[in-house]
Write a protein that holds these residues in place. Structure first.
Motif, PDB file in Angstrom:
ATOM      1  N   TYR A  11       0.800  -1.365  -0.320  1.00  0.00           N
ATOM      2  CA  TYR A  11      -0.086   0.314  -0.251  1.00  0.00           C
ATOM      3  C   TYR A  11       1.351   1.125  -0.070  1.00  0.00           C
ATOM      4  CZ  TYR A  11      -3.545   3.022   1.681  1.00  0.00           C
ATOM      5  OH  TYR A  11      -5.003   3.560   1.676  1.00  0.00           O
ATOM      6  N   THR A  71       0.324  -4.972   3.286  1.00  0.00           N
ATOM      7  CA  THR A  71      -1.022  -4.687   3.981  1.00  0.00           C
ATOM      8  C   THR A  71      -1.804  -6.068   2.689  1.00  0.00           C
ATOM      9  OG1 THR A  71      -1.075  -2.444   3.103  1.00  0.00           O
ATOM     10  CG2 THR A  71      -3.000  -3.552   2.896  1.00  0.00           C
ATOM     11  N   HIS A 108      -3.828  -3.018   7.444  1.00  0.00           N
ATOM     12  CA  HIS A 108      -2.198  -2.751   7.057  1.00  0.00           C
ATOM     13  C   HIS A 108      -1.067  -3.232   8.172  1.00  0.00           C
ATOM     14  CE1 HIS A 108      -3.259   0.156   4.117  1.00  0.00           C
ATOM     15  NE2 HIS A 108      -4.702   0.520   5.005  1.00  0.00           N
TER      16      HIS A 108
END
Length: 199
Positions: free
Chosen positions: A87, A105, A114
């Motif tokens: 991410y 993630t 996350h």
């Protein structure tokens, strides 16, 4: 979002690993910082931030996400057809002056987890202030959550920033600070709703 989601069993296995109590971590080993909703690809996703120790990030999380060659896991080389993604975000800061942070993630249907490392102070604080935490069952694993994510404003979040090509490399801590206005405290009832939506 991956076309072929992996089973919930892989996620549960990872959550068990990062919450397993040891002599070094007799109480809190990882910590759900909170959750928030974000619009992506015209759909609602529930994002959850989980703070883990650096050893667990480089160990259990990387081992679950990354390709292994010659008995070594290669960070940056994610397993094919898995739910893992990096991410990347500029944390709302200038793209001209910063390199984005890339957070490991896990996408599981409508939930985005996350896994972040924000320093030892947060884990130490959690172990010394357990009355400020809630214990919930998250995908069947006992997990600690912050009762009030705003406490993160008072803690020193550690950074591994470096300057490259005259640009600052952003860190997981920069990401957490950028989403603090959105983040909500996790509770057993709202996480049960989230898990029900994934079934």
């Amino acid at each position: 979002m991956p076309k072929t989601p992996e089973s919930e069993a892989l996620l549960t296995k990872l959550l068990r690993a990062i919450n397993r109590k040891t002599s070094l971590f007799p109480n809190v080993r990882s910590l759900i910082l909170g959750y928030w909703y974000n619009r992506e690809l015209d759909d609602d996703y529930c994002h959850i931030a989980i703070a883990v120790g650096l050893n667990d990030l480089e160990g259990s999380v990387v081992n679950s996400a990354c390709v292994k060659t010659k008995n070594k896991y290669i960070r940056g080389s994610l397993k094919k057809n898995s739910n893992w993604r990096y991410y990347e975000t500029y944390c709302g800061l200038s793209e001209d002056q910063h390199h984005p942070t890339a957070i490991l993630t896990y996408y599981y249907q409508k939930t985005v987890l996350h896994f972040v490392w924000i320093g030892w102070e947060t884990i130490d604080w959690a172990n010394n202030n357990q009355s400020a935490l809630s214990s919930i069952s998250f995908f069947g694993v006992e997990t600690y959550c912050l009762n009030n994510p705003c406490i993160l404003k008072t803690l020193k979040l550690e950074r591994r920033n470096r300057v490259k090509d005259e640009k600052k490399q952003l860190s997981d801590s920069d990401f957490i600070e950028s989403i603090l206005p959105l983040i909500q405290a996790a509770t057993q009832s709202n996480f049960e709703t989230i898990q029900d939506q994934n079934r």
